[in-house]
Write an enzyme that holds these catalytic residues in place. Structure first.
Site, short mmCIF file in Angstrom:
data_model
loop_
_atom_site.label_atom_id
_atom_site.label_comp_id
_atom_site.label_asym_id
_atom_site.label_seq_id
_atom_site.Cartn_x
_atom_site.Cartn_y
_atom_site.Cartn_z
N THR A 143 126.68 -9.15 46.24
CA THR A 143 127.51 -10.34 46.51
C THR A 143 126.66 -11.34 47.30
OG1 THR A 143 128.50 -9.19 48.42
CG2 THR A 143 129.74 -9.17 46.36
N LYS A 167 125.32 -2.17 48.03
CA LYS A 167 125.41 -3.56 48.45
C LYS A 167 126.13 -3.56 49.79
CE LYS A 167 128.42 -6.14 48.41
NZ LYS A 167 129.34 -6.60 49.54
N THR A 178 132.41 -3.14 54.48
CA THR A 178 132.30 -3.82 53.19
C THR A 178 131.00 -3.53 52.48
OG1 THR A 178 132.69 -5.85 51.99
CG2 THR A 178 131.40 -6.06 53.94
N GLU A 257 123.95 -10.44 56.84
CA GLU A 257 124.08 -11.86 56.52
C GLU A 257 123.30 -12.71 57.53
OE1 GLU A 257 128.27 -11.94 54.08
OE2 GLU A 257 128.34 -12.04 56.26
N ASN A 380 129.19 -17.44 56.45
CA ASN A 380 130.60 -17.10 56.55
C ASN A 380 131.49 -18.32 56.76
OD1 ASN A 380 130.96 -14.03 56.50
ND2 ASN A 380 129.13 -14.32 57.74
N THR A 385 133.98 -21.61 49.88
CA THR A 385 133.82 -23.00 49.41
C THR A 385 132.42 -23.23 48.86
OG1 THR A 385 133.24 -23.69 51.66
CG2 THR A 385 135.53 -23.93 50.96
#
Length: 385
Positions: A143, A167, A178, A257, A380, A385
């Site tokens: 992702t 992942k 996650t 991230e 994040n 968007t």
């Protein structure tokens, strides 16, 4: 290219969940094989988790399907029906019982699967997938990952292999969260032995990684054993399995991230492993520790602060605690200014070890995480968007 273990094949495709990269992965065995799984502790667990848990009540599986970039969580009965349709469709295409199909999904919460695209993707699934590339499968489940995560190990000299792909880059706490991990082996193991070995490996690897203290709704780690390579020594199998899971754990932590630095925290000389892990997690989860590492600031006081937050551990005496960055002790014995400058260089590297001795006992635990960067905030802030 890393091939899947013998007895497994895969189908990897883009079906339109993502714009331009693969998002649909199906791994299959010729027949139902022993399987086990560990899942999120979230009370908002998605249908993929609920279904897979239910199907593993009979500990076997013939396929696992992964949908990337859509978690299909919090969509009520419609979302549950979508997940059931996905499972039934895959089962029908490959000719197995629906109960022998596991499913995993991660991505945006609160959005239903694009079900017509899912149906079209199922219709294009070969009855007998011929793909052998674990690399393709690893890329297909990504992702916000920046790199595919893949590991393999040989089981002694038996010829059997363990191959895993995963992942996960955010919402990883307290136990996996996650992330999706698919581990495959051609070693011959009964379901109970496989389950016990997998849980032991998960406990010291996937359950010891934390990116941002948030728990996802979708985390799934499963293992399937085709048995094609025959019987193996259990100790050798567990060594190979833990090696694969540990490699994937470190890859996940390194690719957090926005991450630039892998943080490894070892707490030893603790009263028990639970205390060691609790204190280690308090350190690796501290935003102040994370930002200090990101800024290459040898501010050991932030580590002391994080230890101190474990206020229920009344046996921890600050006068007996030892704090180190790498192999350099910072507390209670201090370093001079030149020593701090050398530590700043150490903290600027790709990985950092924080080593704490509590001196409350003899137990130890190691956890992994990453620094906190502006990139994490940007990813994040813009996620949907």
């Amino acid at each position: 290219m890393t091939e899947l273990p013998t007895g497994f094949t895969c189908h990897v495709a883009n079906i339109g969940v993502k714009d331009d990269t693969d998002d649909f992965v199906v791994v299959t065995a010729t027949d139902p094989v022993p399987a086990a799984g560990v899942f999120t502790t979230s009370r908002f667990a998605g249908p993929s988790v609920v279904i897979s848990r239910r199907h593993l009540a009979d500990p076997q599986a013939q396929a696992i399907v992964v949908v990337s970039k859509n978690a299909n969580v919090a969509n009520g009965p419609e979302g549950e029906a979508d997940a059931e349709l996905l499972v039934a469709g895959v089962a029908s295409r490959i000719g197995c019982a629906a109960d022998d199909v596991l499913v995993a999904s991660t991505g945006v919460i609160g959005r239903r699967y694009p079900i017509e695209r899912i149906k079209a993707g199922i219709a294009d699934l070969p009855a007998h997938p011929l793909g052998r590339s674990a690399d393709d499968a690893a890329r297909g489940i990504m992702t916000t990952d920046t790199v595919a995560k893949l590991a393999e190990a040989h089981v002694g000299a038996s010829g059997a292999r363990v191959v895993g792909f995963a992942k996960g880059v955010g919402m990883i706490e307290p136990n996996m969260a996650t992330m999706i991990a698919v581990v495959l082996t051609d070693a011959e193991l009964d379901a109970a032995t496989l389950d016990a070995a997998f849980r032991r490996a998960v406990d010291v690897t996937f359950n010891c990684v934390s990116i941002d203290t948030d728990t996802s709704t979708s985390d799934t780690a499963v293992i399937l054993a085709s048995g094609v390579a025959g019987a193996v020594d259990l100790d050798e199998f567990e060594q190979a399995l833990e090696s694969v899971c540990l490699s994937l754990t470190k890859q996940i932590a390194s690719d957090g991230e926005g991450a630039e630095t892998l943080i490894e925290v070892t707490v030893d000389r603790a009263a028990d492993r639970a205390q060691a892990k609790r204190v280690a997690k308090a350190i690796v989860n501290s935003p102040l520790v994370k930002t200090a590492v990101h800024g290459a600031d040898p501010n050991w006081g932030r580590v002391a602060m994080a230890i101190g937050k474990c206020s229920d551990d009344v046996d921890i005496d600050p006068n007996h605690v030892v704090i180190r960055f790498g192999t350099t002790e910072l507390y209670p014995h201090r370093v001079n200014e030149s020593g701090l400058a050398a530590l700043a260089d150490y903290l600027a590297g790709d990985s950092v070890l924080i080593h704490v001795s509590l001196n409350t006992g003899e137990a130890a635990a190691t956890v992994w995480g990453c620094d906190l960067t502006a990139g994490y905030i940007r990813i994040n802030a813009d996620y949907t968007t």
